[in-house]
Enzyme design. Sequence first.
Site, PDB file in Angstrom:
ATOM      1  N   PRO A 177       0.787  -1.233   0.000  1.00  0.00           N
ATOM      2  CA  PRO A 177       0.000   0.000   0.000  1.00  0.00           C
ATOM      3  C   PRO A 177       0.818   1.282   0.000  1.00  0.00           C
ATOM      4  CG  PRO A 177      -0.188  -1.163   2.101  1.00  0.00           C
ATOM      5  CD  PRO A 177       0.497  -2.097   1.147  1.00  0.00           C
ATOM      6  N   ASN A 178       0.325   2.216  -0.785  1.00  0.00           N
ATOM      7  CA  ASN A 178       0.844   3.588  -0.900  1.00  0.00           C
ATOM      8  C   ASN A 178       2.136   3.709  -1.695  1.00  0.00           C
ATOM      9  OD1 ASN A 178      -1.291   4.851   0.644  1.00  0.00           O
ATOM     10  ND2 ASN A 178      -0.411   3.813   2.410  1.00  0.00           N
TER      11      ASN A 178
ATOM     12  N   ARG B 263       5.248  12.163  -3.031  1.00  0.00           N
ATOM     13  CA  ARG B 263       5.110  12.778  -1.713  1.00  0.00           C
ATOM     14  C   ARG B 263       6.213  12.256  -0.789  1.00  0.00           C
ATOM     15  NH1 ARG B 263      -0.281  12.014   0.843  1.00  0.00           N
ATOM     16  NH2 ARG B 263       0.520  13.696   2.088  1.00  0.00           N
TER      17      ARG B 263
ATOM     18  N   TYR C   6      11.175   8.807   1.264  1.00  0.00           N
ATOM     19  CA  TYR C   6      11.103   7.743   0.240  1.00  0.00           C
ATOM     20  C   TYR C   6      11.797   8.089  -1.075  1.00  0.00           C
ATOM     21  CZ  TYR C   6       7.648   6.026   3.566  1.00  0.00           C
ATOM     22  OH  TYR C   6       7.024   5.590   4.708  1.00  0.00           O
TER      23      TYR C   6
ATOM     24  N   ASN D 104       8.031  -5.504  -0.674  1.00  0.00           N
ATOM     25  CA  ASN D 104       7.863  -4.400   0.273  1.00  0.00           C
ATOM     26  C   ASN D 104       6.383  -4.366   0.659  1.00  0.00           C
ATOM     27  OD1 ASN D 104       7.592  -2.046   1.718  1.00  0.00           O
ATOM     28  ND2 ASN D 104       8.890  -0.827   0.365  1.00  0.00           N
TER      29      ASN D 104
ATOM     30  N   ALA E 189       2.960  -0.741   5.119  1.00  0.00           N
ATOM     31  CA  ALA E 189       2.512  -0.782   6.523  1.00  0.00           C
ATOM     32  C   ALA E 189       1.933  -2.145   6.920  1.00  0.00           C
ATOM     33  CB  ALA E 189       1.490   0.326   6.774  1.00  0.00           C
TER      34      ALA E 189
ATOM     35  N   ASP F 233       1.228 -15.476   6.617  1.00  0.00           N
ATOM     36  CA  ASP F 233       0.835 -16.854   6.309  1.00  0.00           C
ATOM     37  C   ASP F 233       0.973 -17.140   4.812  1.00  0.00           C
ATOM     38  OD1 ASP F 233       0.296 -17.401   8.930  1.00  0.00           O
ATOM     39  OD2 ASP F 233      -1.888 -17.227   8.764  1.00  0.00           O
TER      40      ASP F 233
ATOM     41  N   GLU G 277      12.333  -9.282   2.128  1.00  0.00           N
ATOM     42  CA  GLU G 277      11.526  -8.109   2.488  1.00  0.00           C
ATOM     43  C   GLU G 277      12.397  -6.868   2.353  1.00  0.00           C
ATOM     44  OE1 GLU G 277       9.044  -8.364   6.102  1.00  0.00           O
ATOM     45  OE2 GLU G 277       9.778  -6.373   6.599  1.00  0.00           O
TER      46      GLU G 277
ATOM     47  N   HIS H 189      12.530  -2.603   2.776  1.00  0.00           N
ATOM     48  CA  HIS H 189      11.954  -1.327   3.194  1.00  0.00           C
ATOM     49  C   HIS H 189      12.874  -0.209   2.740  1.00  0.00           C
ATOM     50  CE1 HIS H 189       8.728  -3.066   5.462  1.00  0.00           C
ATOM     51  NE2 HIS H 189       9.585  -3.936   5.950  1.00  0.00           N
ATOM     52  N   ILE H 190      12.287   0.800   2.145  1.00  0.00           N
ATOM     53  CA  ILE H 190      13.065   1.937   1.653  1.00  0.00           C
ATOM     54  C   ILE H 190      13.662   2.696   2.833  1.00  0.00           C
ATOM     55  CG2 ILE H 190      12.925   4.099   0.338  1.00  0.00           C
ATOM     56  CD1 ILE H 190      10.378   2.751  -1.034  1.00  0.00           C
ATOM     57  N   SER H 191      12.830   2.960   3.825  1.00  0.00           N
ATOM     58  CA  SER H 191      13.290   3.679   5.011  1.00  0.00           C
ATOM     59  C   SER H 191      13.796   2.674   6.048  1.00  0.00           C
ATOM     60  CB  SER H 191      12.131   4.504   5.590  1.00  0.00           C
ATOM     61  OG  SER H 191      11.074   3.647   6.003  1.00  0.00           O
TER      62      SER H 191
ATOM     63  N   ARG I 122      12.439   4.563  12.988  1.00  0.00           N
ATOM     64  CA  ARG I 122      11.218   5.374  12.867  1.00  0.00           C
ATOM     65  C   ARG I 122      10.301   5.151  14.082  1.00  0.00           C
ATOM     66  NH1 ARG I 122       8.774   5.137   7.035  1.00  0.00           N
ATOM     67  NH2 ARG I 122       7.730   6.985   7.869  1.00  0.00           N
TER      68      ARG I 122
ATOM     69  N   ARG J 187       6.628   0.835  13.777  1.00  0.00           N
ATOM     70  CA  ARG J 187       7.257   0.326  12.542  1.00  0.00           C
ATOM     71  C   ARG J 187       8.439  -0.600  12.841  1.00  0.00           C
ATOM     72  NH1 ARG J 187       5.055   3.683   8.406  1.00  0.00           N
ATOM     73  NH2 ARG J 187       4.621   5.765   9.213  1.00  0.00           N
TER      74      ARG J 187
HETATM   75  O1  CA2 Z   1      10.160   2.078   4.207  1.00  0.00           O
HETATM   76  C1  CA2 Z   1       9.348   1.394   3.586  1.00  0.00           C
HETATM   77  O2  CA2 Z   1       9.568   0.926   2.473  1.00  0.00           O
HETATM   78  C2  CA2 Z   1       7.950   1.161   4.173  1.00  0.00           C
HETATM   79  O3  CA2 Z   1       7.546  -0.161   3.834  1.00  0.00           O
HETATM   80  C3  CA2 Z   1       7.035   2.163   3.518  1.00  0.00           C
HETATM   81  C4  CA2 Z   1       5.608   2.149   4.072  1.00  0.00           C
HETATM   82  C5  CA2 Z   1       5.640   2.238   5.593  1.00  0.00           C
HETATM   83  O4  CA2 Z   1       4.321   2.118   6.098  1.00  0.00           O
HETATM   84  C6  CA2 Z   1       6.521   1.186   6.213  1.00  0.00           C
HETATM   85  O5  CA2 Z   1       6.525   1.373   7.617  1.00  0.00           O
HETATM   86  C7  CA2 Z   1       7.937   1.291   5.689  1.00  0.00           C
HETATM   87  C8  CA2 Z   1       4.798   3.316   3.549  1.00  0.00           C
HETATM   88  C9  CA2 Z   1       4.799   3.430   2.085  1.00  0.00           C
HETATM   89  C10 CA2 Z   1       4.305   4.809   1.768  1.00  0.00           C
HETATM   90  O6  CA2 Z   1       4.862   5.151   0.543  1.00  0.00           O
HETATM   91  C11 CA2 Z   1       4.798   6.447   0.183  1.00  0.00           C
HETATM   92  C12 CA2 Z   1       5.604   6.801  -0.842  1.00  0.00           C
HETATM   93  C13 CA2 Z   1       5.631   8.094  -1.263  1.00  0.00           C
HETATM   94  C14 CA2 Z   1       4.812   9.032  -0.662  1.00  0.00           C
HETATM   95  C15 CA2 Z   1       3.985   8.663   0.366  1.00  0.00           C
HETATM   96  C16 CA2 Z   1       3.965   7.352   0.795  1.00  0.00           C
END
Ligand code: CA2
Length: 148
Positions: free
Chosen positions: A9-10, A17, A22, A73, A76, A86, A97, A99-101, A106, A110
């Site tokens: 998601p997202n 954004r 990110y 990835n 959330a 599962d 797995e 994660h970008i951040s 954080r 998370r």
């Molecule tokens: O760091 C990551 O890759 C995360 O999986 C990104 C998720 C976050 O909920 C995880 O805790 C860590 C959120 C993805 C949101 O992606 C966006 C990208 C650009 C602008 C806004 C949101």
Amino acid sequence: MKILILNGPNLNLLGEREPSIYGEISLESLIKYMNKSAQALGVEIYHFQSNNEGALIDQIHEARRDTHGIIFNPGAFSHYSYALRDAVSSVNLPVIEVHISNISAREPFRHLSVIAPVCLGQISGLGLEGYGLALDFLVKHLTNPSTD
Ligand code: CA2
């Protein structure tokens, strides 16, 4: 060799954004870059992104038919989706797995990934480069696991 890049998601908003967390690269550009890397490694990749848990689960189930590994990835969902956990453990495929951040640096919610324990490994905090590193490792792992 066929590898699925799966984004939760997202992540469709990448580059649009929150660039300080990110980065400024769009999801489309990331996948173009991953396709070039895959070509250089002599493997095939395909990409799926969804904001829906069920669609991600379906894609993981589908992957068991003809896919050799997954770079995932879960966004959330990482922090609470036992259903995705599962799904990953049920398909018997190596999953990395990504994660970008740096999720450990954080907010406390998370810090835990409920999916990481059923993955081959996790890359967190290396930005979009994490996807490329995951691909390199997965190809090496699938080709010659004894060098892990
Ligand atoms: O760091 C990551 O890759 C995360 O999986 C990104 C998720 C976050 O909920 C995880 O805790 C860590 C959120 C993805 C949101 O992606 C966006 C990208 C650009 C602008 C806004 C949101």
